[in-house]
Structures are given as structure tokens and as C-alpha cells.
Design an enzyme around this catalytic site. Structure first.
Site, PDB file in Angstrom:
ATOM      1  N   LYS A 198       0.840  -1.197   0.000  1.00  0.00           N
ATOM      2  CA  LYS A 198       0.000   0.000   0.000  1.00  0.00           C
ATOM      3  C   LYS A 198       0.881   1.255   0.000  1.00  0.00           C
ATOM      4  O   LYS A 198       0.651   2.174  -0.759  1.00  0.00           O
ATOM      5  CB  LYS A 198      -0.898  -0.016   1.243  1.00  0.00           C
ATOM      6  CG  LYS A 198      -1.881   1.109   1.332  1.00  0.00           C
ATOM      7  CD  LYS A 198      -2.827   0.922   2.526  1.00  0.00           C
ATOM      8  CE  LYS A 198      -3.767   2.115   2.658  1.00  0.00           C
ATOM      9  NZ  LYS A 198      -4.656   1.994   3.826  1.00  0.00           N
ATOM     10  N   GLU A 204      10.905  -4.684   4.021  1.00  0.00           N
ATOM     11  CA  GLU A 204      11.047  -6.080   3.592  1.00  0.00           C
ATOM     12  C   GLU A 204      10.622  -6.241   2.133  1.00  0.00           C
ATOM     13  O   GLU A 204      11.305  -6.867   1.324  1.00  0.00           O
ATOM     14  CB  GLU A 204      10.182  -7.008   4.462  1.00  0.00           C
ATOM     15  CG  GLU A 204      10.540  -7.014   5.941  1.00  0.00           C
ATOM     16  CD  GLU A 204       9.659  -6.070   6.745  1.00  0.00           C
ATOM     17  OE1 GLU A 204       9.302  -4.981   6.226  1.00  0.00           O
ATOM     18  OE2 GLU A 204       9.340  -6.426   7.884  1.00  0.00           O
ATOM     19  N   GLY A 267      -4.660  -1.977   5.383  1.00  0.00           N
ATOM     20  CA  GLY A 267      -3.873  -3.099   4.857  1.00  0.00           C
ATOM     21  C   GLY A 267      -4.449  -4.447   5.251  1.00  0.00           C
ATOM     22  O   GLY A 267      -4.681  -5.319   4.417  1.00  0.00           O
ATOM     23  N   ARG A 268      -4.783  -4.596   6.547  1.00  0.00           N
ATOM     24  CA  ARG A 268      -5.238  -5.916   7.003  1.00  0.00           C
ATOM     25  C   ARG A 268      -6.680  -6.222   6.612  1.00  0.00           C
ATOM     26  O   ARG A 268      -7.210  -7.259   6.959  1.00  0.00           O
ATOM     27  CB  ARG A 268      -5.036  -6.044   8.506  1.00  0.00           C
ATOM     28  CG  ARG A 268      -5.612  -4.911   9.329  1.00  0.00           C
ATOM     29  CD  ARG A 268      -5.152  -5.006  10.785  1.00  0.00           C
ATOM     30  NE  ARG A 268      -5.558  -3.834  11.554  1.00  0.00           N
ATOM     31  CZ  ARG A 268      -4.847  -2.713  11.636  1.00  0.00           C
ATOM     32  NH1 ARG A 268      -3.689  -2.625  11.001  1.00  0.00           N
ATOM     33  NH2 ARG A 268      -5.272  -1.670  12.351  1.00  0.00           N
ATOM     34  N   GLU A 353      -3.388  -6.510  15.620  1.00  0.00           N
ATOM     35  CA  GLU A 353      -2.901  -5.224  15.085  1.00  0.00           C
ATOM     36  C   GLU A 353      -4.030  -4.187  15.113  1.00  0.00           C
ATOM     37  O   GLU A 353      -3.787  -2.984  15.153  1.00  0.00           O
ATOM     38  CB  GLU A 353      -2.374  -5.374  13.662  1.00  0.00           C
ATOM     39  CG  GLU A 353      -1.616  -4.141  13.159  1.00  0.00           C
ATOM     40  CD  GLU A 353      -0.807  -4.390  11.890  1.00  0.00           C
ATOM     41  OE1 GLU A 353      -1.353  -4.199  10.780  1.00  0.00           O
ATOM     42  OE2 GLU A 353       0.374  -4.769  12.013  1.00  0.00           O
ATOM     43  N   HIS A 384      -1.421 -32.299  19.480  1.00  0.00           N
ATOM     44  CA  HIS A 384      -0.100 -32.890  19.741  1.00  0.00           C
ATOM     45  C   HIS A 384       0.926 -31.784  19.963  1.00  0.00           C
ATOM     46  O   HIS A 384       2.116 -31.989  19.763  1.00  0.00           O
ATOM     47  CB  HIS A 384       0.287 -33.785  18.556  1.00  0.00           C
ATOM     48  CG  HIS A 384      -0.752 -34.814  18.262  1.00  0.00           C
ATOM     49  ND1 HIS A 384      -0.760 -36.062  18.839  1.00  0.00           N
ATOM     50  CD2 HIS A 384      -1.873 -34.738  17.500  1.00  0.00           C
ATOM     51  CE1 HIS A 384      -1.844 -36.729  18.419  1.00  0.00           C
ATOM     52  NE2 HIS A 384      -2.526 -35.953  17.605  1.00  0.00           N
ATOM     53  N   LYS A 512      10.463  -0.100  13.503  1.00  0.00           N
ATOM     54  CA  LYS A 512      11.012   0.305  12.201  1.00  0.00           C
ATOM     55  C   LYS A 512      12.124   1.336  12.392  1.00  0.00           C
ATOM     56  O   LYS A 512      13.196   1.245  11.793  1.00  0.00           O
ATOM     57  CB  LYS A 512       9.909   0.915  11.326  1.00  0.00           C
ATOM     58  CG  LYS A 512       8.888  -0.084  10.803  1.00  0.00           C
ATOM     59  CD  LYS A 512       7.852   0.615   9.910  1.00  0.00           C
ATOM     60  CE  LYS A 512       6.802  -0.346   9.401  1.00  0.00           C
ATOM     61  NZ  LYS A 512       5.740   0.332   8.613  1.00  0.00           N
TER      62      LYS A 512
HETATM   63  O1  F6P Z   1       2.283  -4.367   9.988  1.00  0.00           O
HETATM   64  C1  F6P Z   1       2.371  -3.012   9.719  1.00  0.00           C
HETATM   65  C2  F6P Z   1       1.823  -2.752   8.332  1.00  0.00           C
HETATM   66  O2  F6P Z   1       1.721  -1.383   8.110  1.00  0.00           O
HETATM   67  C3  F6P Z   1       0.473  -3.427   8.095  1.00  0.00           C
HETATM   68  O3  F6P Z   1      -0.595  -2.696   8.636  1.00  0.00           O
HETATM   69  C4  F6P Z   1       0.461  -3.548   6.597  1.00  0.00           C
HETATM   70  O4  F6P Z   1      -0.501  -4.464   6.149  1.00  0.00           O
HETATM   71  C5  F6P Z   1       1.908  -4.033   6.360  1.00  0.00           C
HETATM   72  O5  F6P Z   1       2.682  -3.308   7.315  1.00  0.00           O
HETATM   73  C6  F6P Z   1       2.414  -3.849   4.944  1.00  0.00           C
HETATM   74  O6  F6P Z   1       2.313  -2.491   4.560  1.00  0.00           O
HETATM   75  P1  F6P Z   1       2.364  -2.136   2.990  1.00  0.00           P
HETATM   76  O7  F6P Z   1       1.160  -2.786   2.353  1.00  0.00           O
HETATM   77  O8  F6P Z   1       2.325  -0.645   2.917  1.00  0.00           O
HETATM   78  O9  F6P Z   1       3.643  -2.719   2.437  1.00  0.00           O
END
Ligand code: F6P
Length: 551
Positions: A198, A204, A267-268, A353, A384, A512
Site C-alpha cells: 500500500k 522487507e 492493509g489488514r 494489530e 499434539h 522500524k
Molecule cells: O504491519 C504493519 C503494516 O503497516 C500493516 O498494517 C500492513 O498491512 C503491512 O505493514 C504492509 O504495509 P504495505 O502494504 O504498505 O507494504
């Protein structure tokens, strides 16, 4: 939230057994709710109808109905980011989109949906191919958090609907081991890459995307040097899903291959948007639309059903009862279906979150606890792993069991045993086994009285653990859409009662920031503000090259 009222209500609940509540003959019917795709049996919860009524009054006391209306109508309820929360509008009919978003934005959303559907159709019918003209055989989705979990959980749940000509892979973690593991299986000529982010700034995802780009270009330069046209390779193979169009263009992705998403979709909660592209590529546009239809039906149930018969509201209130009245700090999500193995991880983000906070929307310190620690894994594997603790520790762990009546495989006996185990675990967690019952059982064996008195205490089970059992007929796009929407709404309702903003995630910022500082320290920068522990660990990492690896 009237926490004092909850605490006083809980006193009698803490003194009774759930089993005793079944003296009320029609308990199962009274404590069950059905929607078009799901059935909830919450009769094994430690709650009476009077207590539930009180919880409903508490919900009414915080104007829950008005809050639901505000969310669905686009009021900016995400107050710390000044944003609406409208993932629900993405699965509503176009006329509703126009009402909520207005003509222009509704048309933009529809255009994005059409753009996504066209990509899916053109990949599936071979119009979109790699730079050497070969059909795509693999999709590599690069994204993390909400740009990963929603697609992951839906794809594994709907494995049986997948187009077998196209395999979907995920890269989420920044660990190069995960990257290497994936890339060695892929052929760069026939791999379509979707970067989902987003913000298009997540460390990452950006690092992984850069590495995959280098991999793809290096493969091309070896396999067909004459064709080594970087622009063509990126143009043909790469797509992006983001609200940051400029950053995606800067990365080198063709603007025609950038699918937009909007800041009013968290995002979630973004599976229903163009984030769902890898899923739609795997299961097809029709099934992706059925997933959204299932979610939409849950939306309608949630919006129009009185609280007493409202599945998300009841699940939310039971969660509040267990968390704030009975003071149980965790929640186990136990899907008795291999296809739902990604559900606990998905709900860890969606729940923790969203509501893992301790400050109210207006910035005041809360005087009550909020989101539980969510954990779980597929059944019967959990039996288990951690079920020993759930049966014999002093911790009571409320549990959501999720099961499909019809299995997907030819192994009907296996499915029957799976379902029997699911029902047995929920029964055992409630019934337990007293010392008296253990002794009576052991007296039937050839153990002596002394041996029985020695072993019996070790065989007692505390019981009295509350659980929900969510039953679906089978795993279909509609039931999965409904299930995910159910939890989204449950979490929304709990956020309203806890008075938190469920739609920001400032808690991830410090990690971060420190990540960037520690990265610089590893690269040699001085940083005396870091603890001695971190300084020592950084030194140990920096000196790793001096350590001769053990063979
Ligand atoms: O976990 C933190 C967060 O901002 C989430 O809310 C989001 O889904 C994820 O990192 C990835 O963010 P992006 O879609 O901007 O890469």
C-alpha cells in the site's frame, strides 16, 4: 464501557460450571446463530441469557448501531489518520459504491476492478505472456502483513478452486533463505511478479522486490543475451498493487501494470481490493467475486440483524465477556481443516494489530484490557502441541473451533475422524474430568488402590473452558468470504466497546525506527543511545566473519 458492571456480573460465572448451564434444555438452540454460509454454536460459552442481555445493553450504551452506520457510510472513524474505513464497500454492488463513494471515485474503483479482471483473463488465456512469449506458469506475490495474509489464507482455503496451470508463491519475510527457497523453484521466463504494498515503502517488500528484479534480469542475461532487454522483461513480467503510484513507477513498473488501492482500505482489510490479484489469478474472477459475495452477505447480516441474533456482535460480546469479565488473556483459533491452516496467522494480524492498544480514540489511557493474545494452528495438529496445556494447566483459554461438515478429499474416514476430534476437544475442554471420575475409571483397571491414588491427580482435567464452534457446510469461496468478514466485524465491534481506533497501527513504528538505527550501527555508525545489550549483539554480528562456521 461499563467495566464495573461486567466485573460484578462475572462473579457468579466464575463460581459455576458451564456444564450446569445445560440444565436449560433448549440451551443449544438459544445459543446458536445461523447465517447463509455459517452456523455458530456458542452454547459451550460460560454465559447465561441474562448476562448476554446485559452485554447487549452495554453495546447499546456505546451506540454500537450508530458506529456501524458510520463505518459503512464512510465517516472517517480512523481518527488518528483521518481516514474512512471502507473495505466493506469493495464487496458491495456498484450502486452502493456510487452512493458511498460518489460517482467519480466509484467509477475509479470499478475501473481498477476491471483492470484486475482483465489481467486475470489475459493471463489465463495466454494473451499476457513472459518476454519470450511463453505462458506464465507461476505467480510470485511479494508483500507482507495485510499485503500477504489475506491472499495467503484465502488461497490455501480455496486450494481446490485453483487453476492448476498457475502456481502462486509468496515472499513476505526479509530472510534471504525464504527468497532463495522460492527462486530456485522458479523459471524467470514464465514467472509473473506482483509487488503488493500500500505504501510501497515497506523495507522487507522493497528489498525482496529489488532482489527478485536482479534475479530475473540476471537469468535473462544468461538464457537469451540477445533478448536481454531490461525494459521488456520488467514490462512483461511485473505488476504492482499500491496507493503509491509514483513509487511503483519509480521502481520501473509499467504504469499500465500498476493497480491502485486507496487509503480508505486498511492493509489488514485489503483482500477485497486489487491486493486480491494473486488470489484471483489462482482461482479465477468468478470465484473471487463469489468470495466477495460471501463477505457481502455477512455485511448485510451484520448491518440488519438485531444484536441478539447477530453473529459478529455475539462473537464480539463473548470475546469481551471472556477477556474483561472472566479475565482470560488469550484466544485460541483452532481450524479443524488443513486448508484453513493460515487462519490463525491471518487473525493474529487482523485482531491484534487492530485492537492491541491501551489508549482510547480520544487519547486517554484505558482502564480495561483489550485484544487477547491470539494463537492457534490447524487441528488435529494442535492436539499434539498445546492442547495438553489447555486441558491441564490452570489457564483457561477460550477457543474458536472452525470446521467444515464436508471434506474436500476422497478420504471420507479421515474427514469423519477430523470432525470427531474437533467436537471431542470442545466437549473435553468443557467437561474436564474430576478426581472422582478418574478414580472410578481406574478402579476398573488392575491398578492397586495405592497406585490409583498416586496416578489419579495427574489424570484430572480442569474443564470449564468456553468455546465457540463455527460450522460451515464446505469450504467454498462464499463460506470463506463470509468467515473472514465475520471476524472483521467481530473485531470492529470489540474496538467500539473498547473505545480504541482499530484501524491504525502506530505500534509498529518504533521497531522500524530502531531497525534503521541498528542497521546503521551494524554498518559502523556510532550509536551510544542503544543499550549495552544491543551494542554487544551488534558487535557479535559485526565480528561474525571472524567465527569459523562449524561444518
Ligand atoms: O504491519 C504493519 C503494516 O503497516 C500493516 O498494517 C500492513 O498491512 C503491512 O505493514 C504492509 O504495509 P504495505 O502494504 O504498505 O507494504
Amino acid at each position: 464501557m461499563n467495566i464495573q458492571k461486567l466485573t460484578s456480573l462475572a462473579h457468579s460465572a466464575k463460581m459455576r460450571s458451564i456444564v450446569s448451564l445445560f440444565d436449560q434444555k433448549e440451551r443449544v438452540d438459544d445459543f446458536s446463530i445461523s447465517t447463509p454460509h455459517l452456523h455458530l454454536d456458542y452454547s459451550k460459552q460460560n454465559i447465561t441469557d441474562v448476562e448476554l442481555e446485559q452485554l447487549i445493553e452495554i453495546a447499546q450504551g456505546v451506540s454500537l448501531s450508530e458506529e456501524i452506520t458510520k463505518q459503512f457510510s464512510g465517516v472517517k472513524i480512523n481518527n488518528t489518520e483521518e481516514r474512512s474505513v471502507l473495505h466493506t464497500v469493495l464487496r458491495a454492488p456498484q450502486v452502493v459504491k456510487q452512493q458511498i463513494l460518489g460517482e467519480t471515485l466509484a467509477n475509479e474503483v470499478e475501473a481498477a476492478e476491471q483492470q484486475m479482471a482483465n489481467v486475470v483473463n489475459n493471463v489465463q488465456n495466454g494473451i499476457l505472456t513472459g518476454h519470450t512469449g511463453k505462458r506464465f506458469t507461476d505467480v510470485l506475490a511479494i508483500g507482507i502483513g495485510g499485503s500477504y495474509y489475506g491472499v495467503k489464507v484465502s488461497l490455501s482455503a480455496l486450494e481446490h478452486y485453483r487453476d492448476l496451470r498457475l502456481a502462486v508463491h509468496f515472499i513476505a519475510n526479509v530472510d534471504g533463505g525464504a527468497l532463495e527457497e522460492k527462486l530456485k523453484k522458479l523459471n524467470s521466463e514464465t514467472t509473473l511478479v506482483v509487488v503488493i504494498s500500500k505504501t510501497f515503502t515497506t523495507q522487507e517488500t522493497m528489498l525482496n522486490a529489488k532482489a527478485v528484479k536482479q534475479w530475473m534480469l540476471s537469468c535473462a542475461s544468461v538464457e537469451e543475451p540477445k533478448l536481454n532487454n531490461v525494459a521488456a522483461i520488467i514490462e512483461k513480467h511485473w505488476f504492482a498493487v499500491s496507493s503509491n503510484i509514483e513509487a511503483a513507477k519509480e521502481f520501473g513498473i509499467n504504469v499500465k501494470h500498476i493497480l491502485p488501492m486507496w487509503d480508505w482500505v486498511g492493509g489488514r482489510f485489503s483482500l477485497w481490493s486489487t491486493v486480491g490479484l494473486p488470489l484471483a489469478l489462482a482461482i479465477g474472477n468468478d470465484n473471487f467475486n463469489k468470495l466477495k459475495q460471501g463477505a457481502y452477505e455477512m455485511d448485510m447480516h451484520f448491518k440488519s440483524t438485531d444484536f441478539k441474533h447477530n453473529m459478529p456482535v455475539i462473537m464480539a460480546l463473548l470475546g469481551i465477556w471472556n477477556r474483561n469479565a472472566l479475565e482470560y488473556p488469550t484466544l485460541a483459533i483452532l481450524p479443524y481443516a488443513h486448508s484453513l491452516r493460515a487462519l490463525p496467522g491471518y487473525l493474529q494480524q487482523t485482531d491484534m494489530e487492530s485492537n492491541g492498544k491501551s489508549v482510547s480514540k480520544s487519547g486517554d489511557k484505558l482502564s480495561w484490557l483489550t485484544a487477547p493474545v491470539v494463537f492457534g494452528q490447524e487441528g488435529t495438529n494442535g492436539q499434539h502441541a498445546f492442547m495438553q496445556l489447555m486441558h491441564q494447566s490452570d489457564d483457561i483459554i477460550p477457543t474458536d473451533f472452525i470446521v467444515a461438515l464436508k471434506g474436500r478429499s476422497q478420504y471420507t474416514e479421515n474427514h469423519k475422524v477430523l470432525v470427531a476430534n474437533c467436537f471431542a476437544q470442545s466437549e473435553a475442554l468443557m467437561q474436564g474430568k474430576t478426581l472422582q471420575q478418574v478414580k472410578i475409571e481406574l478402579e476398573m483397571s488392575d491398578l492397586s488402590a495405592d497406585e490409583i491414588s498416586l496416578i489419579a491427580p495427574h489424570k484430572t482435567m480442569k474443564g470449564n473452558t468456553p468455546s465457540n464452534t463455527l460450522v460451515m457446510d464446505s469450504l467454498t469461496p462464499e463460506t470463506i468470504g463470509s468467515l473472514l468478514a465475520l471476524y472483521e466485524h467481530k473485531i470492529f465491534v470489540q474496538g467500539v466497546l473498547w473505545q480504541v481506533n482499530s484501524f491504525d497501527q502506530w505500534g509498529v513504528e518504533l521497531g522500524k525506527q530502531l531497525g534503521a538505527r541498528i542497521l546503521s550501527a551494524i554498518d559502523g555508525a556510532e550509536d551510544d543511545l542503544l543499550s549495552a545489550s544491543s551494542q554487544s549483539l551488534i558487535a557479535r554480528f559485526r565480528d561474525r566473519s571472524k567465527v569459523t562456521p562449524s561444518v
